[in-house]
Design a protein around this motif. Structure first.
Motif, PDB file in Angstrom:
ATOM      1  N   HIS A   1      -9.298   3.435  -4.836  1.00 62.70           N
ATOM      2  CA  HIS A   1      -9.927   3.593  -5.405  1.00 62.70           C
ATOM      3  C   HIS A   1      -9.728   1.397  -6.503  1.00 62.70           C
ATOM      4  N   THR A   2     -10.956   0.462  -5.766  1.00 66.23           N
ATOM      5  CA  THR A   2     -10.155  -0.728  -5.696  1.00 66.23           C
ATOM      6  C   THR A   2     -10.885  -0.430  -7.705  1.00 66.23           C
ATOM      7  N   HIS A   3     -11.779   0.159  -7.394  1.00 62.77           N
ATOM      8  CA  HIS A   3     -12.732  -0.619  -8.731  1.00 62.77           C
ATOM      9  C   HIS A   3     -11.238   0.079 -10.359  1.00 62.77           C
TER      10      HIS A   3
ATOM     11  N   VAL B   1      -8.913  -9.658  -6.641  1.00 59.84           N
ATOM     12  CA  VAL B   1      -9.108  -9.006  -5.348  1.00 59.84           C
ATOM     13  C   VAL B   1      -9.335  -9.180  -3.934  1.00 59.84           C
TER      14      VAL B   1
ATOM     15  N   VAL C   1      -5.119  -7.452  -5.565  1.00 60.97           N
ATOM     16  CA  VAL C   1      -5.245  -6.686  -4.806  1.00 60.97           C
ATOM     17  C   VAL C   1      -6.074  -6.721  -3.577  1.00 60.97           C
ATOM     18  N   HIS C   2      -5.771  -5.987  -2.362  1.00 58.08           N
ATOM     19  CA  HIS C   2      -6.543  -6.003  -1.613  1.00 58.08           C
ATOM     20  C   HIS C   2      -7.579  -4.417  -1.615  1.00 58.08           C
ATOM     21  N   PRO C   3      -8.573  -4.020  -1.373  1.00 56.85           N
ATOM     22  CA  PRO C   3      -9.131  -3.310  -1.243  1.00 56.85           C
ATOM     23  C   PRO C   3      -8.764  -1.919  -0.377  1.00 56.85           C
ATOM     24  N   GLU C   4      -8.388  -2.298   0.999  1.00 56.55           N
ATOM     25  CA  GLU C   4      -7.838  -1.210   1.768  1.00 56.55           C
ATOM     26  C   GLU C   4      -6.438  -1.151   1.340  1.00 56.55           C
TER      27      GLU C   4
ATOM     28  N   SER D   1       0.967  -1.000   0.031  1.00 58.07           N
ATOM     29  CA  SER D   1      -0.016   0.020   0.079  1.00 58.07           C
ATOM     30  C   SER D   1       1.022   1.489  -0.116  1.00 58.07           C
TER      31      SER D   1
ATOM     32  N   THR E   1      -8.622   0.423  -9.642  1.00 55.29           N
ATOM     33  CA  THR E   1      -7.335  -0.224  -9.335  1.00 55.29           C
ATOM     34  C   THR E   1      -7.014  -1.763 -10.175  1.00 55.29           C
ATOM     35  N   LEU E   2      -8.521  -2.073 -10.179  1.00 57.41           N
ATOM     36  CA  LEU E   2      -8.864  -3.704 -11.193  1.00 57.41           C
ATOM     37  C   LEU E   2      -8.895  -3.598 -12.233  1.00 57.41           C
TER      38      LEU E   2
ATOM     39  N   ASP F   1      -1.447   0.723  -5.867  1.00 57.76           N
ATOM     40  CA  ASP F   1      -1.451   1.904  -7.687  1.00 57.76           C
ATOM     41  C   ASP F   1       0.103   1.661  -8.060  1.00 57.76           C
TER      42      ASP F   1
END
Length: 226
Positions: free
Chosen positions: A98-100, A115, A91-94, A72, A102-103, A75
């Protein structure tokens, strides 16, 4: 419909003085993926490897490089690991704001996007990203170190995610892998599989006994389903 279980040896438990040889050995022993745990000493309490090591290992196997980023902010490193030879980047949402996004970045680089859910991360984190994931990783231990015991509460989480995947992919050709990492050995592998896992990450259980034992170790993890 689930595919046959795939085994992803985690090189976190390999001999780091001979990583290239270890990757070749588990490849020859029947591994489906090579699981690479990337830890930054910040997001998780351990420090492992970076993109240069992934790049150095890439010529040693044509198998899928399954790269799990426990770093962390995440990105900043996605592109570097993609260029180094990762096939799947999880990746981890935490680990980012912005997880979306990153994906989307991972997929834009031509890689499969995963995820990861820590033991205390709720399944609801998947609510608005199911269309953007190729793999969901359930951490059945707290990330950071190998050799931990499977947390039993994660069985229900695996089942719940299996139901979500089946609902999203029903009637389509789409595939979302459900991977489980943590405490997987010959005894716990059938438990994870029966709950819905189709990819098992196993470090200690794969690499124990040295290279001559790897093929038998992987066969035991696959269990009677093979």
């Amino acid at each position: 419909m689930q595919q046959p279980v795939r085994i992803a040896p985690s090189i976190l438990s390999a001999d780091f003085a001979n990583l290239g040889a270890e990757v070749r050995a588990v490849d020859a022993a029947g591994a489906d993926y090579i699981h690479i745990d990337v830890m930054d000493g910040h997001f998780v309490p351990n420090l492992t490897i970076g993109p240069m090591v992934v790049q150095a290992l890439r010529p040693h196997s044509a198998k899928v490089f399954d790269v799990h980023l426990m770093i962390s902010p995440v990105d900043n490193f996605v592109t570097a690991f993609a260029k180094a030879g990762a096939d799947i980047i999880t990746v981890h949402p935490e680990a980012g704001a912005h997880t979306h996004r990153t994906l989307q970045l991972i997929r834009s680089l031509g890689k499969k996007a995963g995820v990861a859910l820590n033991p205390a991360t709720p399944v609801s984190v998947l609510d608005y990203i199911m269309d953007d994931v190729d793999m969901i990783l359930v951490m059945s231990v707290n990330p950071g170190f190998g050799g931990q015991s499977f947390i039993n509460s994660q069985k229900d989480k695996i089942r719940a995610i299996r139901q979500r995947i089946d609902a999203v992919t029903a009637g389509t050709s789409r595939v979302i892998d459900l991977e489980v990492d943590g405490g997987i050995n010959a005894e716990m592998a059938p438990v994870a599989i029966s709950a819905g896992a189709d990819v098992l990450v196993a470090g200690t259980a794969t690499f124990q006994g040295g290279p001559e034992a790897y093929a038998d170790n992987i066969r035991r993890l696959r269990g009677p389903l093979v």
